[in-house]
Design a protein around this motif. Structure first.
Motif, PDB file in Angstrom:
ATOM      1  N   PHE A   2       0.834  -1.192   0.000  1.00 10.07           N
ATOM      2  CA  PHE A   2       0.000   0.000   0.000  1.00 10.07           C
ATOM      3  C   PHE A   2       0.875   1.252   0.000  1.00 10.07           C
ATOM      4  O   PHE A   2       2.031   1.223   0.429  1.00 10.07           O
ATOM      5  CB  PHE A   2      -0.885   0.039   1.240  1.00 10.07           C
ATOM      6  CG  PHE A   2      -1.816  -1.130   1.377  1.00 10.07           C
ATOM      7  CD1 PHE A   2      -3.005  -1.175   0.678  1.00 10.07           C
ATOM      8  CD2 PHE A   2      -1.497  -2.196   2.206  1.00 10.07           C
ATOM      9  CE1 PHE A   2      -3.868  -2.255   0.797  1.00 10.07           C
ATOM     10  CE2 PHE A   2      -2.348  -3.277   2.341  1.00 10.07           C
ATOM     11  CZ  PHE A   2      -3.535  -3.312   1.641  1.00 10.07           C
ATOM     12  N   ILE A   3       0.284   2.363  -0.455  1.00  7.78           N
ATOM     13  CA  ILE A   3       0.932   3.669  -0.379  1.00  7.78           C
ATOM     14  C   ILE A   3       0.000   4.624   0.345  1.00  7.78           C
ATOM     15  O   ILE A   3      -1.180   4.724  -0.001  1.00  7.78           O
ATOM     16  CB  ILE A   3       1.261   4.217  -1.787  1.00  7.78           C
ATOM     17  CG1 ILE A   3       2.290   3.324  -2.482  1.00  7.78           C
ATOM     18  CG2 ILE A   3       1.775   5.653  -1.704  1.00  7.78           C
ATOM     19  CD1 ILE A   3       2.619   3.750  -3.908  1.00  7.78           C
ATOM     20  N   LYS A 191     -10.465   3.202 -10.090  1.00  4.39           N
ATOM     21  CA  LYS A 191      -9.502   3.857 -10.976  1.00  4.39           C
ATOM     22  C   LYS A 191      -9.305   5.326 -10.634  1.00  4.39           C
ATOM     23  O   LYS A 191      -8.330   5.941 -11.084  1.00  4.39           O
ATOM     24  CB  LYS A 191      -9.952   3.727 -12.427  1.00  4.39           C
ATOM     25  CG  LYS A 191     -11.227   4.493 -12.746  1.00  4.39           C
ATOM     26  CD  LYS A 191     -11.644   4.329 -14.199  1.00  4.39           C
ATOM     27  CE  LYS A 191     -12.932   5.107 -14.489  1.00  4.39           C
ATOM     28  NZ  LYS A 191     -13.348   4.954 -15.902  1.00  4.39           N
ATOM     29  N   ASN A 192     -10.207   5.903  -9.844  1.00  2.00           N
ATOM     30  CA  ASN A 192     -10.147   7.343  -9.555  1.00  2.00           C
ATOM     31  C   ASN A 192      -9.822   7.677  -8.104  1.00  2.00           C
ATOM     32  O   ASN A 192     -10.027   8.816  -7.687  1.00  2.00           O
ATOM     33  CB  ASN A 192     -11.481   7.986  -9.932  1.00  2.00           C
ATOM     34  CG  ASN A 192     -11.673   8.098 -11.426  1.00  2.00           C
ATOM     35  OD1 ASN A 192     -10.806   8.609 -12.128  1.00  2.00           O
ATOM     36  ND2 ASN A 192     -12.789   7.604 -11.933  1.00  2.00           N
ATOM     37  N   ASN A 242      -2.478   3.618  -9.098  1.00  2.00           N
ATOM     38  CA  ASN A 242      -2.948   5.001  -9.274  1.00  2.00           C
ATOM     39  C   ASN A 242      -1.962   5.999  -8.693  1.00  2.00           C
ATOM     40  O   ASN A 242      -1.654   7.027  -9.304  1.00  2.00           O
ATOM     41  CB  ASN A 242      -4.304   5.178  -8.594  1.00  2.00           C
ATOM     42  CG  ASN A 242      -5.410   4.376  -9.248  1.00  2.00           C
ATOM     43  OD1 ASN A 242      -5.260   3.901 -10.371  1.00  2.00           O
ATOM     44  ND2 ASN A 242      -6.516   4.213  -8.535  1.00  2.00           N
ATOM     45  N   ALA A 243      -1.474   5.707  -7.486  1.00  2.00           N
ATOM     46  CA  ALA A 243      -0.536   6.622  -6.825  1.00  2.00           C
ATOM     47  C   ALA A 243       0.772   6.714  -7.597  1.00  2.00           C
ATOM     48  O   ALA A 243       1.326   7.811  -7.766  1.00  2.00           O
ATOM     49  CB  ALA A 243      -0.291   6.154  -5.393  1.00  2.00           C
ATOM     50  N   PHE A 247       1.944  10.307  -9.125  1.00  2.00           N
ATOM     51  CA  PHE A 247       3.115  10.940  -8.531  1.00  2.00           C
ATOM     52  C   PHE A 247       4.436  10.469  -9.120  1.00  2.00           C
ATOM     53  O   PHE A 247       5.494  10.785  -8.589  1.00  2.00           O
ATOM     54  CB  PHE A 247       3.101  10.727  -7.019  1.00  2.00           C
ATOM     55  CG  PHE A 247       1.974  11.439  -6.317  1.00  2.00           C
ATOM     56  CD1 PHE A 247       1.948  12.816  -6.226  1.00  2.00           C
ATOM     57  CD2 PHE A 247       0.918  10.720  -5.751  1.00  2.00           C
ATOM     58  CE1 PHE A 247       0.915  13.472  -5.574  1.00  2.00           C
ATOM     59  CE2 PHE A 247      -0.133  11.361  -5.096  1.00  2.00           C
ATOM     60  CZ  PHE A 247      -0.134  12.746  -5.022  1.00  2.00           C
ATOM     61  N   ASP A 248       4.361   9.716 -10.218  1.00  2.00           N
ATOM     62  CA  ASP A 248       5.568   9.258 -10.916  1.00  2.00           C
ATOM     63  C   ASP A 248       6.519   8.538  -9.967  1.00  2.00           C
ATOM     64  O   ASP A 248       7.732   8.806  -9.931  1.00  2.00           O
ATOM     65  CB  ASP A 248       6.266  10.442 -11.587  1.00  2.00           C
ATOM     66  CG  ASP A 248       7.286   9.991 -12.633  1.00  2.00           C
ATOM     67  OD1 ASP A 248       7.172   8.858 -13.145  1.00  2.00           O
ATOM     68  OD2 ASP A 248       8.219  10.762 -12.926  1.00  2.00           O
ATOM     69  N   LEU A 249       5.962   7.602  -9.216  1.00  2.00           N
ATOM     70  CA  LEU A 249       6.749   6.798  -8.283  1.00  2.00           C
ATOM     71  C   LEU A 249       7.201   5.512  -8.969  1.00  2.00           C
ATOM     72  O   LEU A 249       6.509   4.983  -9.827  1.00  2.00           O
ATOM     73  CB  LEU A 249       5.917   6.445  -7.044  1.00  2.00           C
ATOM     74  CG  LEU A 249       5.468   7.627  -6.182  1.00  2.00           C
ATOM     75  CD1 LEU A 249       4.410   7.176  -5.194  1.00  2.00           C
ATOM     76  CD2 LEU A 249       6.648   8.250  -5.459  1.00  2.00           C
ATOM     77  N   ASP A 250       8.341   4.995  -8.563  1.00  2.00           N
ATOM     78  CA  ASP A 250       8.833   3.723  -9.119  1.00  2.00           C
ATOM     79  C   ASP A 250       7.973   2.561  -8.625  1.00  2.00           C
ATOM     80  O   ASP A 250       7.544   2.538  -7.488  1.00  2.00           O
ATOM     81  CB  ASP A 250      10.295   3.503  -8.710  1.00  2.00           C
ATOM     82  CG  ASP A 250      11.207   4.593  -9.290  1.00  2.00           C
ATOM     83  OD1 ASP A 250      10.889   5.097 -10.379  1.00  2.00           O
ATOM     84  OD2 ASP A 250      12.226   4.894  -8.629  1.00  2.00           O
TER      85      ASP A 250
END
Length: 250
Positions: A2-3, A191-192, A242-243, A247-250
């Motif tokens: 989870f994030i 998705k949202n 989604n996160a 947020f362009d996370l790896d």
């Protein structure tokens, strides 16, 4: 995994941050995004991101800071937003809960920060309290995406935001017995949405009223799994995707 896409982490609120991080890891929290949204919290948040691998940041000035933020502070913010591990600008926005005496000043600060976000091409994290109409109208002036933090509005408002490309930050409120937030979650779909705690505030049931922590993200995910009648692993997978996308996370 989870994030937690929105939390506040400081020594003022937690006696042992090493313990907080340890408990997060034990709860399958792979990443947390701290919101540094005041002069003091911005710099403490940066320090924590350097200390802990899983800590990322959004930085920006909350509307409550409107009376103390200068143009020099905003220039400095623009530079800080270029640091490694900063993934967005926020939380920023409008808050008329205590009145509208400084409404014009809040709007000015909000717009100035949106200009920075557009310039740097980064997502924004939006705080909107008793200010839905102004928030939506101002966001329409900009070509941005982001997250509506701690969303608690109507289904109609939710659909306006999602149609504009924003995701909804869903936290502990969705677990409250008297909350109708489940209707919003159901209407916009997995998705949202992204998961958040807003810790140390708004702990989910059964810890409502206690100090919140990112380790409680699975409780929020459990509730959302019930809403969609899916397993919690699917909620974790979809909201993490989604996160990472937002947020362009790896």
């Amino acid at each position: 995994m989870f994030i937690d896409t929105h939390c506040h982490l400081s020594r003022e609120d937690y006696d042992d941050i090493d313990l907080v991080i340890k408990e997060n890891r034990e709860s399958n929290i792979s990443k947390i995004i701290i919101s540094g949204c005041s002069k003091d919290s911005i710099f403490e948040s940066i320090e924590l991101s350097r200390r802990y691998e899983e800590v990322y940041l959004t930085l920006g000035y909350h509307p409550s800071e409107v009376d103390v933020v200068t143009d020099d502070d905003l220039d400095e913010l623009e530079n800080l937003l270029k640091l490694d591990k900063v993934v967005g600008l926020g939380e920023i926005g409008l808050d008329y809960y205590y009145g509208k005496d400084n409404k014009d000043e809040q709007i000015e600060l909000f717009r100035k920060q949106l200009v920075i976000a557009e310039k740097l091409d980064i997502p924004v994290v939006i705080h909107s309290r008793d200010a839905v109409e102004d928030t939506i109208n101002i966001l329409k002036e900009f070509d941005l995406t982001g997250v509506i933090h701690c969303f608690s509005g109507s289904v109609e408002t939710a659909k306006i935001y999602t149609s504009m490309g924003y995701m909804l930050g869903i936290g502990g409120v969705v677990t409250f017995k008297n909350s109708n937030l489940y209707k919003v979650v159901e209407s916009v779909g997995l998705k949202n949405i992204v998961l958040e705690t807003d810790s140390p505030y708004l702990a989910p049931t059964p810890f409502r009223g206690e100090k919140n922590s990112s380790k409680y993200i699975p409780l929020i995910a459990d509730k959302i799994a019930d809403i969609f009648d899916v397993n919690v692993e699917e909620v974790g997978l979809e909201t993490t995707k989604n996160a990472c996308s937002m947020f362009d996370l790896d």
